[in-house]
Design a protein around this motif. Structure first.
Motif, short mmCIF file in Angstrom:
data_model
loop_
_atom_site.label_atom_id
_atom_site.label_comp_id
_atom_site.label_asym_id
_atom_site.label_seq_id
_atom_site.Cartn_x
_atom_site.Cartn_y
_atom_site.Cartn_z
N LEU A 40 0.83 -1.20 0.00
CA LEU A 40 0.00 0.00 0.00
C LEU A 40 0.87 1.26 0.00
O LEU A 40 0.57 2.23 -0.69
CB LEU A 40 -0.94 0.01 1.21
N GLU A 41 1.93 1.24 0.79
CA GLU A 41 2.85 2.38 0.81
C GLU A 41 3.43 2.66 -0.58
O GLU A 41 3.51 3.82 -1.01
CB GLU A 41 3.99 2.13 1.80
N GLU A 42 3.84 1.60 -1.26
CA GLU A 42 4.42 1.76 -2.60
C GLU A 42 3.38 2.34 -3.57
O GLU A 42 3.71 3.22 -4.38
CB GLU A 42 4.96 0.43 -3.11
N ALA A 43 2.15 1.83 -3.50
CA ALA A 43 1.10 2.34 -4.39
C ALA A 43 0.77 3.80 -4.06
O ALA A 43 0.50 4.61 -4.96
CB ALA A 43 -0.15 1.48 -4.25
N TYR A 44 0.81 4.14 -2.79
CA TYR A 44 0.59 5.52 -2.35
C TYR A 44 1.68 6.44 -2.91
O TYR A 44 1.39 7.50 -3.49
CB TYR A 44 0.56 5.56 -0.82
N LYS A 45 2.92 6.03 -2.78
CA LYS A 45 4.03 6.85 -3.26
C LYS A 45 4.05 6.94 -4.78
O LYS A 45 4.53 7.93 -5.34
CB LYS A 45 5.35 6.29 -2.74
N ALA A 46 3.48 5.93 -5.44
CA ALA A 46 3.42 5.92 -6.91
C ALA A 46 2.23 6.71 -7.45
O ALA A 46 2.11 6.89 -8.67
CB ALA A 46 3.37 4.49 -7.43
N GLY A 47 1.33 7.16 -6.57
CA GLY A 47 0.17 7.93 -7.00
C GLY A 47 -1.05 7.12 -7.37
O GLY A 47 -2.05 7.67 -7.83
N LEU B 275 4.47 1.98 14.35
CA LEU B 275 5.87 1.86 14.75
C LEU B 275 6.69 1.03 13.77
O LEU B 275 7.92 1.14 13.73
CB LEU B 275 5.97 1.25 16.15
N SER B 276 6.02 0.20 12.96
CA SER B 276 6.73 -0.76 12.10
C SER B 276 6.84 -0.32 10.65
O SER B 276 7.50 -1.00 9.85
CB SER B 276 6.01 -2.12 12.14
N THR B 277 6.22 0.79 10.28
CA THR B 277 6.14 1.17 8.87
C THR B 277 6.47 2.65 8.69
O THR B 277 6.65 3.39 9.66
CB THR B 277 4.74 0.87 8.31
#
Length: 288
Positions: free
Chosen positions: A120-127, A147-149
């Motif tokens: 999800l983080e990668e998709a968020y950063k990719a727009g 705390l883990s992400t």
């Protein structure tokens, strides 16, 4: 429509439209068309609802520009791993027929949560996604994820209604600048919620129904809420809650209704977890 600002700066309508349990796809599609025509701009679906494509068709039929809508979907447990989540995100985009999602949630706190969150983080950063969050997480599970992400969840979507008010969970999330969003605000009508005399007495002062009082109570707690209906008159009623305000005493009366127990199931009961999520977790294990 009142808006809330998420912790990443994205603006979100505070009242939206949910499509859980809309299994008749033609009915679901028409309901979303009617909801958008009634003024709703936040639409909440999920892969597990099996109606993303119907929602997507409704969005196209609505004639409302994509950028005016706030579309949410969720990743199911059977896809809760890094590789599976990447595919799940793309599948939701394809089902909905959109280039991006405004909000995407981990639907449950089970499976490889950290791995899925990384996708999800990668998709968020990719727009591909404007904001990412979770659903049905307890405070300790939420803190572990924080705390883990790297990217903090913007939302925790949890059960909140007059019979299950979750004051401590709401307070924790709000202290962490994580927006709370309520599913099942009407507890699916349990315990005669739509005719309860205590709620009706408040509504009578404003010419409002029990449902409208409940929605107003949630909004004044700073909670995003997503009622559902397939009836246009109820859609119109549910969105007509921004022209009155409950007093401090009326808010206290509503708070006194708390039964302190989920109206559906305990997300921490091992037997319930196995019964509801066991098959999905087994599928996840097989598909890794």
């Amino acid at each position: 429509m009142d808006m809330v600002q998420l912790n990443n700066g994205v603006q979100m309508p505070q009242l939206g439209f949910g499509v859980f349990q809309m299994t008749d796809l033609a009915e679901c599609e028409q309901a979303v068309v009617d909801a958008i025509a009634s003024g709703y701009r936040l639409i909440d679906t999920a892969a597990a609802y099996h109606n993303e494509a119907a929602v997507g068709r409704a969005i196209k039929r609505s004639g409302v520009a994509r950028e005016e809508l706030f579309i949410t979907s969720k990743l199911w447990v059977s896809d809760a791993s890094y590789e599976r989540a990447k595919k799940g995100i793309d599948q939701s985009l394809q089902n909905l027929g959109v280039d991006y999602l405004d909000l995407y949630l981990l639907h449950q706190p089970f499976g490889d949560v950290i791995g899925a969150w990384r996708a999800l983080e990668e998709a968020y950063k990719a727009g591909k996604i404007r904001a990412i969050g979770v659903s049905n997480f307890y405070a300790d599970q939420l803190k572990n994820l924080i705390l883990s992400t790297d990217v903090k969840p913007v939302i925790n979507q949890i059960e909140v209604n007059p019979w299950y008010q979750e004051h401590s969970e709401v307070a924790f999330a709000q202290a962490e600048e994580i927006q709370v969003e309520a599913w099942a605000p009407f507890a699916e009508g349990k315990h005669n919620i739509f005719t309860d005399d205590r709620i009706a007495a408040i509504g009578s002062r404003y010419g409002k129904s029990n449902g409208q009082v409940i929605l107003r109570w949630l909004l004044q707690r700073g909670i995003v809420v997503i009622p559902k209906s397939v009836h246009q008159n109820r859609m119109a009623e549910n969105i007509n809650v921004f022209d009155f305000e409950l007093t401090t005493a009326e808010m206290a009366t509503m708070n006194d209704l708390d039964k302190g127990e989920s109206q559906f199931f305990d997300h921490r009961d091992p037997a319930a977890i196995e019964q509801i999520f066991g098959t999905s977790l087994a599928a996840l294990k097989e598909n890794k």
